[in-house]
Design an enzyme around this catalytic site. Structure first.
Site, PDB file in Angstrom:
ATOM      1  N   LYS A  67     133.210  55.889  62.519  1.00 46.24           N
ATOM      2  CA  LYS A  67     133.525  54.927  63.665  1.00 46.24           C
ATOM      3  C   LYS A  67     134.658  54.330  63.650  1.00 46.24           C
ATOM      4  O   LYS A  67     136.242  53.998  64.146  1.00 46.24           O
ATOM      5  CB  LYS A  67     132.825  53.916  63.592  1.00 46.24           C
ATOM      6  CG  LYS A  67     133.077  52.701  64.721  1.00 46.24           C
ATOM      7  CD  LYS A  67     131.943  50.856  64.712  1.00 46.24           C
ATOM      8  CE  LYS A  67     131.588  50.634  63.480  1.00 46.24           C
ATOM      9  NZ  LYS A  67     132.682  49.586  64.045  1.00 46.24           N
ATOM     10  N   ASN A  68     135.225  54.053  62.983  1.00 50.90           N
ATOM     11  CA  ASN A  68     135.722  52.973  62.058  1.00 50.90           C
ATOM     12  C   ASN A  68     137.775  54.025  61.661  1.00 50.90           C
ATOM     13  O   ASN A  68     138.648  53.494  61.506  1.00 50.90           O
ATOM     14  CB  ASN A  68     136.431  52.260  61.151  1.00 50.90           C
ATOM     15  CG  ASN A  68     135.397  50.986  61.340  1.00 50.90           C
ATOM     16  OD1 ASN A  68     134.776  50.804  62.448  1.00 50.90           O
ATOM     17  ND2 ASN A  68     134.366  50.447  59.729  1.00 50.90           N
ATOM     18  N   ARG A 102     136.648  45.383  68.342  1.00 50.58           N
ATOM     19  CA  ARG A 102     137.718  44.899  68.081  1.00 50.58           C
ATOM     20  C   ARG A 102     139.119  46.308  68.178  1.00 50.58           C
ATOM     21  O   ARG A 102     140.134  46.238  67.857  1.00 50.58           O
ATOM     22  CB  ARG A 102     137.920  45.448  65.971  1.00 50.58           C
ATOM     23  CG  ARG A 102     136.406  44.498  66.075  1.00 50.58           C
ATOM     24  CD  ARG A 102     136.697  42.937  65.582  1.00 50.58           C
ATOM     25  NE  ARG A 102     138.414  42.264  65.156  1.00 50.58           N
ATOM     26  CZ  ARG A 102     138.427  41.316  64.920  1.00 50.58           C
ATOM     27  NH1 ARG A 102     137.835  40.257  65.736  1.00 50.58           N
ATOM     28  NH2 ARG A 102     139.464  40.905  64.556  1.00 50.58           N
ATOM     29  N   CYS A 132     131.396  42.673  65.508  1.00 45.12           N
ATOM     30  CA  CYS A 132     130.868  42.129  65.455  1.00 45.12           C
ATOM     31  C   CYS A 132     130.776  40.653  64.717  1.00 45.12           C
ATOM     32  O   CYS A 132     132.326  39.961  64.495  1.00 45.12           O
ATOM     33  CB  CYS A 132     130.199  42.739  64.038  1.00 45.12           C
ATOM     34  SG  CYS A 132     128.907  44.425  63.629  1.00 45.12           S
ATOM     35  N   ARG A 183     137.044  36.119  62.416  1.00 42.96           N
ATOM     36  CA  ARG A 183     137.957  37.254  62.734  1.00 42.96           C
ATOM     37  C   ARG A 183     139.259  36.962  63.374  1.00 42.96           C
ATOM     38  O   ARG A 183     138.880  37.515  64.430  1.00 42.96           O
ATOM     39  CB  ARG A 183     136.764  37.941  62.697  1.00 42.96           C
ATOM     40  CG  ARG A 183     135.705  38.589  61.705  1.00 42.96           C
ATOM     41  CD  ARG A 183     134.955  40.097  62.996  1.00 42.96           C
ATOM     42  NE  ARG A 183     135.911  41.257  62.229  1.00 42.96           N
ATOM     43  CZ  ARG A 183     135.039  42.220  62.767  1.00 42.96           C
ATOM     44  NH1 ARG A 183     134.124  41.979  63.361  1.00 42.96           N
ATOM     45  NH2 ARG A 183     136.125  43.321  62.330  1.00 42.96           N
ATOM     46  N   ASP A 197     131.080  46.984  54.361  1.00 42.41           N
ATOM     47  CA  ASP A 197     129.927  47.395  54.579  1.00 42.41           C
ATOM     48  C   ASP A 197     129.083  48.106  53.851  1.00 42.41           C
ATOM     49  O   ASP A 197     128.226  48.420  55.064  1.00 42.41           O
ATOM     50  CB  ASP A 197     130.622  48.549  55.855  1.00 42.41           C
ATOM     51  CG  ASP A 197     131.678  47.839  56.574  1.00 42.41           C
ATOM     52  OD1 ASP A 197     131.323  46.656  57.396  1.00 42.41           O
ATOM     53  OD2 ASP A 197     132.843  48.312  56.549  1.00 42.41           O
ATOM     54  N   VAL A 231     135.193  39.672  51.369  1.00 38.38           N
ATOM     55  CA  VAL A 231     136.027  40.188  52.520  1.00 38.38           C
ATOM     56  C   VAL A 231     135.360  39.089  53.919  1.00 38.38           C
ATOM     57  O   VAL A 231     136.353  38.334  54.560  1.00 38.38           O
ATOM     58  CB  VAL A 231     135.446  41.816  52.863  1.00 38.38           C
ATOM     59  CG1 VAL A 231     136.541  41.938  54.398  1.00 38.38           C
ATOM     60  CG2 VAL A 231     135.966  42.397  51.784  1.00 38.38           C
ATOM     61  N   ARG A 236     126.445  51.315  68.605  1.00 41.32           N
ATOM     62  CA  ARG A 236     127.755  51.346  68.474  1.00 41.32           C
ATOM     63  C   ARG A 236     128.143  51.844  67.067  1.00 41.32           C
ATOM     64  O   ARG A 236     129.883  52.431  67.924  1.00 41.32           O
ATOM     65  CB  ARG A 236     128.437  49.282  68.157  1.00 41.32           C
ATOM     66  CG  ARG A 236     128.119  48.892  69.307  1.00 41.32           C
ATOM     67  CD  ARG A 236     128.524  47.116  68.547  1.00 41.32           C
ATOM     68  NE  ARG A 236     129.841  48.071  68.344  1.00 41.32           N
ATOM     69  CZ  ARG A 236     130.294  46.559  67.121  1.00 41.32           C
ATOM     70  NH1 ARG A 236     129.606  45.820  66.665  1.00 41.32           N
ATOM     71  NH2 ARG A 236     132.038  46.804  66.896  1.00 41.32           N
TER      72      ARG A 236
END
Ligand code: EPU
Length: 439
Positions: free
Chosen positions: A27-28, A99, A123, A128, A312, A334, A420
Site C-alpha cells: 500500500k505504502n 495521506r 489513520c 500527524r 506497522d 514513531v 484500506r
C-alpha cells in the site's frame, strides 16, 4: 480469488492457519508510485498491484487531476497516463481519506505552478502534522498558505534545488521533497531522509522515468533536477507489513503459512525479532514460509524508522507477545498514540499496561511528553472472544489475530479500515483455514 467485502466479520478462534497466500504490492508503495507517475505526461504501467481501498482512492485522486487509468484487476496491473493536468485543485471529497493527496504538490507545482490540496486524513494514530513536508517544499521555492480546508501553494517558474535537512526522517516529507526535486533547477540534497524500502521503490521508479537520484550514506538523498521525464514499467515492492501480519498469524496459531513473494530484504529486522520470540521461517526461492519453532518467549522491542522495527509491525507483534511467557516491553518511538487498541485486548483477557516513560532502552522524542507510548505485556494470557471495533488499519489486523486465538466467536466491526490496506483479507484468511464468516 474474488474480493469479498463484509460490514462485519465473525471469527471463531482455535484454528491452526495453514497454506499459501500471495503477497502483492505494498500500500505504502503503489499509492505513491501512481502519484509519482503524474510527474510525466507519458504512460506508465505498474505490476503486482494489490486490491485495496487506499489504491481505489488514489486512482480517483489521480483521475481528478486528469489521469487516464486502466486497472486490470485480474492481472494486478495498472496503466496510467497523465498527458495533461486538467486541474490543480484537488476536490474536497479527498479530505480525510488518507495521506496521499499531499504528495501531489510536486507534480502539480512542477507541471502547473499551483496546487490546492484538501486537509489530510489517514489513520488516527497521533497528531500527524505536515510541518516537515512544508519546510521541505518551501526550501525548494514553494509558497504555501493554509486555509481552514486546504493547503494552497504556488511556485514562480520552477522548483530550485536546495539543501533540505529534515528534523525527523519522515517518510511522507522525504517523498514530497523527492517528487518536487526531480524536475527542479539544480541539485537537491535531502539530509536525514527516510530510507524505508518503499522510498527506495519510488527512487527506482523515478530513475526509470529519467530522474537522477543518488542514495548516499547517512540518510542522504541527492537529486539532480532534469528537464523532462518519460514513461516506464515498474513492479511494486511486495508488502512487508502484510507479510509480517500473516507471519504472526502462523506463529500465534501454531500453523504454517507460505507467503509467496514475501521478500527477505525488507523483513530482516522483523525476522530477527520473530526468531527471538520463538517463530520459525524458511526462506524459499519464491517466498517465505512461517511457523512456530518453539514456545513463545518474552521480548523487548523498540519501533523505529527503517532499518529499525517498523511501527506497522508493532500491533500484530503485541498480540503475539500476549502469548509469550514472561514480561515483554514495547517502546513505540514513531507515533505518540499507537497503543489505544490494546484496551480491547485487555477486555479479552490480555494483561497490557501502558506507560508514559520510554521503557526498554533509549529515550525517544516523546520522553518529556505525556504520551502513553510504552507497553508492558505479561504473558501468556488466554483470550476470550468479544466484539471488537477497529480503530485503525494495523490495529484492525491485531484484532483479527486476537480473534483467531480467542476462545469463542468474536465479532469484528469496522472492516473498512482493514480494506484500506489488506488485499482480499477475507479470502486469504479463509484460504488458510480461519473460521471466518460474515454472519
Ligand atoms: N511527522 C511530523 N511532521 C511531519 C511529518 C511527520 O511531525 O511533517 C511525524 C509524524 O507525526 C509521526 C512521524 O513523524 O510521528 C512519522 O511520520 P511519517 O511522515 O514518517 O509517516 P507518514 O509518511 O505519514 C508513512 C506510512 C505509515 C507508516 C509511517 C512510518 C504511508 C501512506 N503511511 O506515514 O503507514 O506508519 O510512514 O513508517 O506511507 C500504515 O500503513 O498503516 C501506516 C500508518
Amino acid at each position: 480469488m474474488s474480493n469479498i467485502r463484509s460490514k462485519n466479520i465473525f471469527i471463531t478462534g482455535g484454528k491452526k492457519l495453514k497454506g499459501e497466500i500471495d503477497i502483492h504490492g505494498a500500500k505504502n508503495s503503489i499509492t505513491k508510485l501512481l502519484v509519482a507517475s503524474t510527474l510525466t505526461n507519458k504512460k506508465c504501467t505498474f505490476y503486482n498491484v494489490p486490491e485495496i481501498d487506499d489504491l481505489e482512492v488514489t486512482i480517483e485522486l489521480c483521475k481528478s487531476i486528469g489521469s487516464e487509468i486502466n486497472w486490470i484487476k485480474e492481472k494486478n496491473i495498472i496503466e496510467i497516463h497523465t498527458s495533461k493536468i486538467k486541474t490543480s485543485k484537488i476536490p474536497q471529497r479527498f479530505s480525510g481519506k488518507n495521506r496521499i493527496p499531499i504528495l501531489l504538490f510536486g507534480p502539480l507545482l512542477a507541471r502547473t505552478k499551483k496546487a490546492s490540496i484538501p486537509i489530510l486524513g489517514g489513520c488516527k494514530i497521533g497528531a500527524r502534522p505536515v510541518d516537515i513536508h512544508f519546510d521541505a517544499l518551501k526550501k525548494l521555492g514553494a509558497d504555501i498558505n493554509c486555509t481552514d480546508n486546504s493547503y494552497d501553494a504556488t511556485i514562480e517558474g520552477k522548483f530550485t534545488g536546495n539543501l533540505i535537512e529534515l528534523r525527523y526522517p519522515s517518510v511522507g516529507a522525504t517523498e514530497n521533497a523527492m517528487l518536487a526535486a526531480v524536475l527542479a533547477n539544480g541539485k537537491t540534497v535531502i539530509k536525514n531522509a527516510a530510507i524505508e524500502p518503499e522510498i527506495t521503490d519510488i527512487v527506482k521508479f523515478l530513475q526509470k522515468i529519467g530522474a537522477i537520484i543518488f542514495t548516499d550514506v547517512d540518510r542522504t538523498i541527492i537529486i539532480e533536477g532534469v528537464e523532462k521525464l518519460h514513461g516506464a514499467e515498474h513492479s511494486a515492492l511486495s508488502d512487508r507489513i502484510e507479510a509480517a501480519s500473516y507471519a504472526v498469524a502462523a506463529a500465534i496459531t501454531d500453523g504454517n503459512i507460505f507467503l509467496k513473494n514475501a521478500q527477505q530484504f525488507s523483513l530482516v529486522t522483523f525476522l530477527n525479532m520473530f526468531r527471538k520470540v520463538g517463530g520459525g521461517f524458511t526462506i524459499h526461492k519464491k517466498g517465505i514460509e512461517f511457523y512456530r519453532k518453539e514456545s513463545l518467549k518474552n521480548l523487548s522491542i523498540e519501533t523505529d524508522v527503517y532499518p529499525g522495527f517498523s511501527t506497522d509491525w508493532q500491533q500484530p507483534f503485541v498480540v503475539l507477545l500476549t502469548q509469550a511467557k514472561g514480561m515483554s516491553v514495547v517502546h513505540e518511538t514513531v507515533y505518540e498514540n499507537r497503543f489505544s487498541y490494546t484496551k480491547s485486548l485487555n477486555v479479552m483477557g490480555a494483561k497490557i499496561e501502558l506507560h508514559n516513560q520510554c521503557l526498554g532502552g533509549k529515550k525517544c522524542r516523546f520522553q518529556h511528553h505525556d504520551y502513553k507510548h510504552s507497553a508492558v505485556i505479561q504473558g501468556p494470557t488466554k483470550l476470550k472472544a468479544t466484539e471488537l471495533t477497529i480503530p485503525d488499519l494495523r490495529a484492525g489486523f491485531a484484532y483479527v489475530l486476537a480473534a483467531l486465538i480467542a476462545d469463542g466467536k468474536s465479532k469484528i466491526v469496522g472492516l473498512d479500515q482493514l480494506y484500506r490496506g489488506y488485499d482480499k483479507i477475507e479470502e486469504k484468511l479463509e484460504k488458510i483455514g480461519a473460521d471466518i464468516s460474515s454472519k
